[in-house]
Motif scaffolding. Sequence first.
Motif, short mmCIF file in Angstrom:
data_model
loop_
_atom_site.label_atom_id
_atom_site.label_comp_id
_atom_site.label_asym_id
_atom_site.label_seq_id
_atom_site.Cartn_x
_atom_site.Cartn_y
_atom_site.Cartn_z
N ALA A 1 0.85 -1.19 0.00
CA ALA A 1 0.00 0.00 0.00
C ALA A 1 0.89 1.23 0.00
O ALA A 1 2.01 1.20 0.52
CB ALA A 1 -0.92 0.01 1.23
N SER A 2 0.40 2.31 -0.61
CA SER A 2 1.16 3.56 -0.60
C SER A 2 0.23 4.72 -0.85
O SER A 2 -0.86 4.57 -1.42
CB SER A 2 2.26 3.54 -1.68
N THR A 3 0.64 5.89 -0.42
CA THR A 3 -0.06 7.14 -0.72
C THR A 3 0.93 8.28 -0.63
O THR A 3 1.88 8.23 0.15
CB THR A 3 -1.23 7.37 0.25
N ASN A 4 0.77 9.29 -1.48
CA ASN A 4 1.65 10.45 -1.46
C ASN A 4 1.08 11.54 -2.35
O ASN A 4 0.15 11.31 -3.13
CB ASN A 4 3.06 10.08 -1.93
N ASN A 5 1.62 12.75 -2.21
CA ASN A 5 1.24 13.85 -3.11
C ASN A 5 2.49 14.51 -3.69
O ASN A 5 2.54 15.72 -3.90
CB ASN A 5 0.37 14.89 -2.39
N ILE A 6 3.52 13.68 -3.95
CA ILE A 6 4.77 14.20 -4.50
C ILE A 6 5.07 13.58 -5.87
O ILE A 6 6.22 13.43 -6.27
CB ILE A 6 5.94 13.94 -3.54
N ASN A 7 4.01 13.22 -6.58
CA ASN A 7 4.16 12.65 -7.93
C ASN A 7 5.01 11.39 -7.93
O ASN A 7 5.69 11.09 -8.90
CB ASN A 7 4.76 13.67 -8.90
N SER A 8 4.95 10.65 -6.86
CA SER A 8 5.71 9.40 -6.76
C SER A 8 4.73 8.25 -6.67
O SER A 8 3.74 8.33 -5.94
CB SER A 8 6.60 9.41 -5.52
N PRO A 9 4.98 7.15 -7.40
CA PRO A 9 4.08 6.00 -7.30
C PRO A 9 4.10 5.33 -5.94
O PRO A 9 3.23 4.55 -5.62
CB PRO A 9 4.61 5.04 -8.38
N GLY A 10 5.13 5.62 -5.12
CA GLY A 10 5.28 4.90 -3.87
C GLY A 10 6.08 3.62 -4.06
O GLY A 10 6.82 3.20 -3.20
N PHE A 11 5.90 3.02 -5.23
CA PHE A 11 6.70 1.88 -5.66
C PHE A 11 7.20 2.19 -7.06
O PHE A 11 6.68 3.05 -7.75
CB PHE A 11 5.87 0.59 -5.64
N SER A 12 8.22 1.49 -7.49
CA SER A 12 8.81 1.78 -8.79
C SER A 12 7.90 1.30 -9.91
O SER A 12 6.95 0.54 -9.70
CB SER A 12 10.17 1.10 -8.92
N PHE A 13 8.22 1.73 -11.14
CA PHE A 13 7.48 1.30 -12.32
C PHE A 13 7.45 -0.22 -12.41
O PHE A 13 6.40 -0.84 -12.61
CB PHE A 13 8.13 1.89 -13.58
N GLY A 14 8.60 -0.85 -12.21
CA GLY A 14 8.67 -2.31 -12.30
C GLY A 14 7.86 -2.99 -11.21
O GLY A 14 7.29 -4.05 -11.42
N GLU A 15 7.81 -2.37 -10.02
CA GLU A 15 7.09 -2.97 -8.90
C GLU A 15 5.60 -3.08 -9.21
O GLU A 15 4.92 -3.93 -8.66
CB GLU A 15 7.29 -2.14 -7.64
N ILE A 16 5.08 -2.22 -10.08
CA ILE A 16 3.65 -2.23 -10.37
C ILE A 16 3.36 -2.80 -11.75
O ILE A 16 2.37 -3.49 -11.95
CB ILE A 16 3.09 -0.79 -10.25
#
Length: 924
Positions: A271-286
């Motif tokens: 799980a992740s959440t943010n408002n800094i234009n970051s997925p929280g996980f990398s492109f490959g992780e998702i």
Amino acid sequence: MKKLFFIFTLLLTNSIFAQSYPFKITGTINSEKDKTTIEAATVHLEKVKDSAIVTYTISNNKGKFSLEGKSFNKDVKLFISYVGMDSYSKSIQLDKTSSLNLGTIFLKEESNLLGEVVIQSRAPITIKKDTLEFNVKSFKTKKDANVEDLLKKLPGVQVDEDGKITVNGKEVNKILVNGKPFFGNDPSITTKNLTKDIIEKVQITDTKSKSEAFTGEKGDANNKTINLTIKKENNKGWFGRVSGGTGTDKRFEGAAMVNRFDNNQRFSILASTNNINSPGFSFGEIQKMFGGGGNVWINRNGGFSINGRRFGGGSGIIKSKTAGATYADKYGKGFDVNANYFYSGSTSNNESKSNREYTLPDRRYFSYSTTTSDDENHNHSFDTDFDIEIDSTFLINIKPSFIVNEREGSSRRQEESLDEDNILTNNYVSSAYSKSLANNFQNRLDITKKLGAKGSFIKATITNRIDKADTEEINKSTIEVFGNNPSTENRDQKSTIDNNLMGLTTRLVYRFPLVTKKLFLDTKYRYQRDERENKENTFDFNNTTLQYSDFNTDLSSDFTYNDITKTPSLELVYRTKKWRLNFQTGFVNRTLENNDKLRPELSLQKEYNNLDLDASFRYQFDSKASIYFDYNLSNNSPNISQIQPFSDVTNPSNIVTGNPNLKPTQNHRVYMNFNKFNWQARTGFWFYANGTLYKNQVITNTSISDDLVRTTTYENTDGGYDIWGGASYSKKIKLDSITSINLRARTNISANKNFNILNNVKEGAKTTSLRPNFRVTLDWNKLAMIETSYEISFSNTKYDINNNQNQNFTRHSINIRTKTNVPKKLEWRNDIRYTYNPNVIGFNKAAWFWNATLVYSVLKDQGSISLKSYDLLNQNTNAQRRATSNYIEDSESTVLQQYFMLGFSWKFNSLGKKGKIRDHNFHF
């Protein structure tokens, strides 16, 4: 200070070069039984003191090897190993000028007699047919290294800053743990979260589907799969990470991942959440975590979109949320299951500006536009994957998936058009609101049956798909036309849109061996039927009733559209140890048909008959080099919007009408690549080239009136093409046991030609670009890393007719990345980027972008406290310029601005010896 620096440099130099013993050891390796040379045997040198690897190489196709280098230890031991052969070893004592020719060394066939002492191979690299295997113990990393840190140490393997992995230029698109998927075959989740100390071997092969692996077919020569073998005693326990942070300007982030391994059973959540234009996980992780990745978009600011789901980065300010779970297990013999759920949500706001200069056959004009948008998106997906192995010859794979997407958004646009004297000609203002709900269900069934022992098999694939999308839109616009005939047109409309799709695809393949396990004839048949239903009801706003009640026929539709394709084909497949060749030809019968209830007289029934071709070969020169070539001929029919003859007047400044007489586009595509890695010199080289030539390419035909209102339709043309390619050379220079320099030179090149028709004049534009990149990395093991790179991008656009509009663009980019670990528990990372766009007009030409992070390890290196500064110099920008066949555009949009953030992260791992599990309680 200068004196201290001089003393430090002197001590470092002495530590590197003092008491070193240069050596050169050569020889030839043969089989004792048949006296033939042995290619791809592993030769390595170890220190007698601690068995640490000094250097290693691979024998060439003549069985010859050469080991060169320096050792700080006088007593070393030489080992030679090859699959199926007994290992060879020899003790060597080095001196100041060691040069030793061992002559011919004969290896015996492997023996394992009762009571005999067998020396286990400690070879750092082993080549087994089409598999490259690395022994993890042979590659030193930092104490708490993960798999990604390990991969960076392996020869020929590159891991970029986004976690993308390549092997000699070929992308790693699948990763397995003990031969099975982990988070949907995703590379980054595995490499960032599994620790090196639980891994025993790293195996690299060409990527294969489950059916291809089951039947022994060739894999994908352009993509690689990594398999990590875990020690049996470490395949049970918990591991994962949690992190959180808060910063200035109300910025925040949080992410968590928890994994449970119990031999064949695995369970993971994130799980992740943010408002800094970051997925929280990398492109490959998702990307591949839940079977995604069909429709992928990535931008240079770190954001990406997968099948319509958007994660971080991009333009604007984005708040994102993700949550997911995956479960895998094996029930009994031959039944494997993998199930995944994933949620992604985002809200974003953005403002973009663009300036365009249009070139017409007889004049120029300009447009200036500003667009603001607000979007909210929620996506739920669920998929499962069942493998049922009836016996060693019969495999069934079932893969159902279900996706629900909810989207709501609004946008506002203002656009001005001016003639070449900068006199305002028209002004267009619009606002739009939309809300949609889309459901997608898809199920794929694969049945594979092997027949006999000569390589024969039969495969059947059935895929059914059901899509349903409901959308509600409100569009308001005003266009003002100035000049001699001024006018104003206002629009206020509401639309309800239903789009449905029912699709069925079946494939049958029967392989008949012409020469046992070498030459095969594949007979294939493919049937695909897509039935689309579109119903769009548009109503104009009635100023008397104050309702959307006036039906607008021009902007409404009610039709069904069927696309039916039948393709019988034959393929010849030949494969040996060095050669892989195939030639396939197919006859494509495609039928398009429609039923329009609003326009019953409209018939778009078409039938196309075309030939498809595919031919490829791959040649493996030796254990170091290979080449691959592919030619493909395919045909693409125009889409429904391009052939429907009625006009789309949604945007009154650009009215679009389809052309029912369009022909299919014929694509001739050629692809080739070459790669080579020299194990002794630690140098790698690869290049690829890809090109497509188009016949009957669909282009736009636009007429622009004096008031700059556009009317557009479509035409076919020949002569368009796309060519792109790249090359890379890398070399690793090992200064001593802890210090190395990595050099890389890479370039990308592209050329394309596209056409359009403006006011009955056909204009072609040829654009070529070259983007060389140079990178130097100094890696001082646990203490420091400095990486510098420079990239310059050249772009040239030439027009067939308007030569005076030819353009040359240049863009410079310098990147500096540093990492230091002094003192031991403190890590300081910097990422500095400078960009210079000398040709951009109206926006900033140059900008510095500097991110810095301080990380301090706590809780016995399991936890860390970080201080992150984003855009330290407050100069972030994404201004860019591009050129097409009829306009040049400068654009810029909202980007994330400077902030500072304090965060905490904790990694935990109980994958201990003999499967013992230690309990951990955690929170954040």
